[in-house]
Design a protein around this motif. Structure first.
Motif, PDB file in Angstrom:
ATOM      1  N   LEU A  42       0.830  -1.212   0.000  1.00 55.51           N
ATOM      2  CA  LEU A  42       0.000   0.000   0.000  1.00 55.51           C
ATOM      3  C   LEU A  42       0.863   1.261   0.000  1.00 55.51           C
ATOM      4  CD1 LEU A  42      -2.798  -1.044   2.538  1.00 55.51           C
ATOM      5  CD2 LEU A  42      -2.994  -0.829   0.051  1.00 55.51           C
ATOM      6  N   VAL A  43       1.999   1.208   0.700  1.00 63.96           N
ATOM      7  CA  VAL A  43       2.917   2.359   0.676  1.00 63.96           C
ATOM      8  C   VAL A  43       3.411   2.616  -0.742  1.00 63.96           C
ATOM      9  CG1 VAL A  43       5.189   3.169   1.418  1.00 63.96           C
ATOM     10  CG2 VAL A  43       3.643   2.148   3.079  1.00 63.96           C
ATOM     11  N   GLN A  44       3.749   1.542  -1.454  1.00 61.04           N
ATOM     12  CA  GLN A  44       4.233   1.704  -2.824  1.00 61.04           C
ATOM     13  C   GLN A  44       3.126   2.198  -3.753  1.00 61.04           C
ATOM     14  OE1 GLN A  44       6.279  -2.327  -3.024  1.00 61.04           O
ATOM     15  NE2 GLN A  44       7.828  -1.061  -3.982  1.00 61.04           N
ATOM     16  N   PHE A  46       0.609   4.041  -2.837  1.00 61.87           N
ATOM     17  CA  PHE A  46       0.426   5.448  -2.493  1.00 61.87           C
ATOM     18  C   PHE A  46       1.488   6.308  -3.172  1.00 61.87           C
ATOM     19  CE2 PHE A  46       1.505   9.118   0.106  1.00 61.87           C
ATOM     20  CZ  PHE A  46       0.274   9.704   0.331  1.00 61.87           C
ATOM     21  N   SER A  47       2.721   5.828  -3.158  1.00 55.43           N
ATOM     22  CA  SER A  47       3.816   6.615  -3.753  1.00 55.43           C
ATOM     23  C   SER A  47       3.611   6.805  -5.253  1.00 55.43           C
ATOM     24  CB  SER A  47       5.158   5.922  -3.492  1.00 55.43           C
ATOM     25  OG  SER A  47       5.291   4.745  -4.276  1.00 55.43           O
ATOM     26  N   ILE A  48       3.058   5.800  -5.928  1.00 56.69           N
ATOM     27  CA  ILE A  48       2.835   5.906  -7.379  1.00 56.69           C
ATOM     28  C   ILE A  48       1.895   7.060  -7.705  1.00 56.69           C
ATOM     29  CG2 ILE A  48       1.775   4.718  -9.357  1.00 56.69           C
ATOM     30  CD1 ILE A  48       2.858   2.102  -8.184  1.00 56.69           C
ATOM     31  N   HIS A  49       0.923   7.297  -6.827  1.00 50.93           N
ATOM     32  CA  HIS A  49      -0.079   8.333  -7.091  1.00 50.93           C
ATOM     33  C   HIS A  49       0.274   9.692  -6.499  1.00 50.93           C
ATOM     34  CE1 HIS A  49      -2.989   5.566  -8.891  1.00 50.93           C
ATOM     35  NE2 HIS A  49      -2.690   4.712  -7.922  1.00 50.93           N
ATOM     36  N   HIS A  50       1.235   9.750  -5.576  1.00 45.73           N
ATOM     37  CA  HIS A  50       1.478  11.013  -4.869  1.00 45.73           C
ATOM     38  C   HIS A  50       2.920  11.505  -4.927  1.00 45.73           C
ATOM     39  CE1 HIS A  50      -2.309   9.574  -3.075  1.00 45.73           C
ATOM     40  NE2 HIS A  50      -2.575  10.839  -2.839  1.00 45.73           N
ATOM     41  N   LEU A  51       3.845  10.701  -5.448  1.00 44.79           N
ATOM     42  CA  LEU A  51       5.239  11.134  -5.523  1.00 44.79           C
ATOM     43  C   LEU A  51       5.681  11.248  -6.975  1.00 44.79           C
ATOM     44  CD1 LEU A  51       6.939   8.934  -2.746  1.00 44.79           C
ATOM     45  CD2 LEU A  51       5.962  11.224  -2.522  1.00 44.79           C
ATOM     46  N   GLY A  52       6.790  11.962  -7.185  1.00 48.29           N
ATOM     47  CA  GLY A  52       7.366  12.055  -8.519  1.00 48.29           C
ATOM     48  C   GLY A  52       8.037  10.747  -8.918  1.00 48.29           C
ATOM     49  N   ALA A 174      -2.364  10.572   5.292  1.00 47.43           N
ATOM     50  CA  ALA A 174      -1.647  11.129   4.146  1.00 47.43           C
ATOM     51  C   ALA A 174      -2.558  11.315   2.937  1.00 47.43           C
ATOM     52  CB  ALA A 174      -0.476  10.220   3.774  1.00 47.43           C
ATOM     53  N   LEU A 175      -3.603  10.509   2.814  1.00 53.28           N
ATOM     54  CA  LEU A 175      -4.546  10.678   1.708  1.00 53.28           C
ATOM     55  C   LEU A 175      -5.246  12.025   1.781  1.00 53.28           C
ATOM     56  CD1 LEU A 175      -6.176   7.117   1.495  1.00 53.28           C
ATOM     57  CD2 LEU A 175      -4.728   8.222  -0.230  1.00 53.28           C
ATOM     58  N   THR A 177      -3.876  14.790   3.682  1.00 53.86           N
ATOM     59  CA  THR A 177      -2.924  15.890   3.829  1.00 53.86           C
ATOM     60  C   THR A 177      -1.833  15.896   2.762  1.00 53.86           C
ATOM     61  OG1 THR A 177      -1.523  14.592   5.324  1.00 53.86           O
ATOM     62  CG2 THR A 177      -3.312  15.874   6.318  1.00 53.86           C
ATOM     63  N   GLY A 178      -1.651  14.751   2.059  1.00 51.81           N
ATOM     64  CA  GLY A 178      -0.531  14.633   1.128  1.00 51.81           C
ATOM     65  C   GLY A 178       0.717  14.185   1.869  1.00 51.81           C
ATOM     66  N   ALA A 179       1.712  13.758   1.112  1.00 56.12           N
ATOM     67  CA  ALA A 179       2.940  13.266   1.734  1.00 56.12           C
ATOM     68  C   ALA A 179       4.087  13.323   0.738  1.00 56.12           C
ATOM     69  CB  ALA A 179       2.757  11.829   2.230  1.00 56.12           C
ATOM     70  N   ASP A 180       5.298  13.482   1.271  1.00 58.42           N
ATOM     71  CA  ASP A 180       6.497  13.425   0.451  1.00 58.42           C
ATOM     72  C   ASP A 180       7.420  12.359   1.053  1.00 58.42           C
ATOM     73  OD1 ASP A 180       7.290  14.648   2.768  1.00 58.42           O
ATOM     74  OD2 ASP A 180       7.809  16.570   1.839  1.00 58.42           O
ATOM     75  N   MET A 181       8.639  12.267   0.567  1.00 62.52           N
ATOM     76  CA  MET A 181       9.555  11.235   1.040  1.00 62.52           C
ATOM     77  C   MET A 181       9.819  11.319   2.546  1.00 62.52           C
ATOM     78  SD  MET A 181      10.659   8.860  -1.064  1.00 62.52           S
ATOM     79  CE  MET A 181      12.322   8.422  -0.549  1.00 62.52           C
ATOM     80  N   PRO A 182      10.109  12.501   3.120  1.00 62.59           N
ATOM     81  CA  PRO A 182      10.321  12.550   4.569  1.00 62.59           C
ATOM     82  C   PRO A 182       9.100  12.096   5.364  1.00 62.59           C
ATOM     83  CG  PRO A 182      11.207  14.522   3.542  1.00 62.59           C
ATOM     84  CD  PRO A 182      10.447  13.797   2.480  1.00 62.59           C
ATOM     85  N   VAL A 183       7.899  12.419   4.892  1.00 57.38           N
ATOM     86  CA  VAL A 183       6.695  11.996   5.609  1.00 57.38           C
ATOM     87  C   VAL A 183       6.575  10.475   5.599  1.00 57.38           C
ATOM     88  CG1 VAL A 183       4.175  12.024   5.560  1.00 57.38           C
ATOM     89  CG2 VAL A 183       5.449  14.151   5.240  1.00 57.38           C
TER      90      VAL A 183
END
Length: 430
Positions: A42-44, A46-52, A174-175, A177-183
């Protein structure tokens, strides 16, 4: 008539009871480990949809590093510790505290590697948090091994549930508030800390109970007798298992690897459960061998194998239903469905070989035959690398899985020969 029915019911009741005991013995460990695996998935997602794009690759690589750290921990501290404390009378009065500082040094090393990768590819804050996450992940992993070694699987399951539950709660926040790598790094740190709570502060204090130099001195005999050989086995097994991933991507490109990746995805839960159930059964086998109860050790091996084969059958059924009734959920139009079917079939065969091989391998470790086991693993690795390379050059890349199957068959037959020789020796000395 009633007496006849009563006479027929006991065998059926006995079979149902044995099946219930089997699920009771292995179900908790399988479920908790599967939940952790799902949380990482699920973390991965999430990253696909919210990270570069770069951050997605960095996160995936860091999770691979952490996963590989679990294998190193198994080789260097978890397996030797489990075997040491389950030697029965031989273990009484001995102090095994040196394993804990050695584990701390291994965890700190992984933390520094994760921090360096995050520093180079993300940011200093991400480096700090992923460095902490890498360190804490191995401290928690050894805590699970410690719980299994002392026959307290519920404690390990509570740790897994706390870890996965914290990640799930973090993702739900995070869904919004959003999230980046540090979060995400902070999320993994928090999850690891929550996962350490079931082990208590006494477990953490043992990591500082001995100076590093003294701990390494006490660990040296373990390294010579066990860890060096289990490390060779882990490295060669990792090379064999992942050879087709690297070779196909290198020689044929990532597009050619896509059907292989889909096939592997179906049987990932089996791999997770193999790891979890190995930690559960290794102490049982080791204690039985140590007290000379070879019948109990062999029975444990057979029950372990039966549980894995049942899990494999259930996974095959789920894969067949998904591919036949709901192919659109998994297969994209750009994928060659025929190649995916071939990949799933070959991955099913590979998974079955691993389910049969693993209990024999754990039994071999319980007998402390580390060097012969490492030799079998090296032989298997050479066969696998050659077979996969030839198959990628000469056939469709999806058939490279067949090379891994061949290497695992070589490994399985080699371990079977060791197991058969041991049983024959036991019969002769009985």
């Amino acid at each position: 008539m009633a007496e006849a029915q009563a006479a027929e019911n006991p065998p059926m009741t006995g079979r149902v009871q044995r099946l219930g005991n089997l699920f009771g013995r292995f179900g908790l460990a399988s479920l908790s480990s599967a939940v952790v695996s799902v949380s990482h998935l699920l973390v991965q997602l999430f990253s696909i949809h919210h990270l570069g794009t770069a951050a997605i690759g960095t996160l995936a690589f860091l999770l691979v590093i952490i996963q590989f750290g679990y294998s190193l921990s198994n080789a260097l501290v978890s397996t030797p510790y489990t075997i040491a404390v389950n030697q029965g009378e031989e273990a009484e009065g001995k102090n095994f505290d040196f394993f804990f500082p050695v584990n701390l040094m291994l965890a700190a090393s992984q933390g520094m590697i994760c921090a360096a990768i995050a520093w180079a590819t993300a940011s200093p804050m991400a480096a700090l948090l992923f460095g902490m996450a890498g360190t804490l992940s191995l401290i928690r992993w050894f805590g699970r091994s410690n719980a299994y070694a002392h026959h307290a699987p519920a404690r390990a399951a509570r740790s897994d549930m706390a870890y996965a539950g914290t990640i799930l709660a973090g993702l739900l926040i995070a869904l919004r508030t959003g999230a980046d790598m540090p979060v995400i790094g902070g999320m993994l740190v928090t999850a690891s800390l929550m996962g350490l709570l079931p082990f208590g502060t006494a477990y953490l204090r043992r990591h500082f109970a001995m100076a590093p130099g003294r701990a390494l001195g006490a660990y040296r005999p373990v390294w010579k007798e066990q860890s060096a050989w289990t490390l060779v086995g882990v490295l060669s097994t990792e090379a064999t298992s992942n050879s087709h991933s690297y070779i196909v991507t290198l020689l044929a490109g990532p597009t050619a690897f896509a059907p292989v990746a889909v096939g592997m995805l179906f049987f990932r839960p089996v791999n997770v459960c193999i790891t979890a159930l190995t930690q559960l059964e290794r102490p049982r086998m080791t204690r039985a061998v140590a007290r000379g109860d070879h019948g109990a050790a062999i029975k444990s091996e057979r029950v372990f194998m039966a549980a894995l084969v049942m899990l494999w059958l259930a996974t095959c059924l789920v894969a067949a239903i998904a591919l036949y009734f709901f192919p659109g959920l998994i297969l994209k139009p750009t994928l060659d469905h025929r190649l995916v079917m071939i990949a799933v079939g070959l991955c099913a065969l590979l998974s079955l070989v691993q389910c049969v091989q693993t209990p024999m391998s754990v039994m071999t470790q319980a007998r402390r035959a580390f060097r012969p086991l490492a030799a079998q693993s090296m032989r298997s690795c050479v066969v696998g690398l050659i077979a996969v390379t030839l198959l990628v050059w000469g056939t469709a890349p999806v058939f490279s899985i067949g090379g891994v199957v061949l290497s695992q068959l070589v490994m399985m037959l080699g371990i079977w020969q060791l197991d058969r020789r041991w049983r024959r020796d036991q019969q002769e000395t009985a």
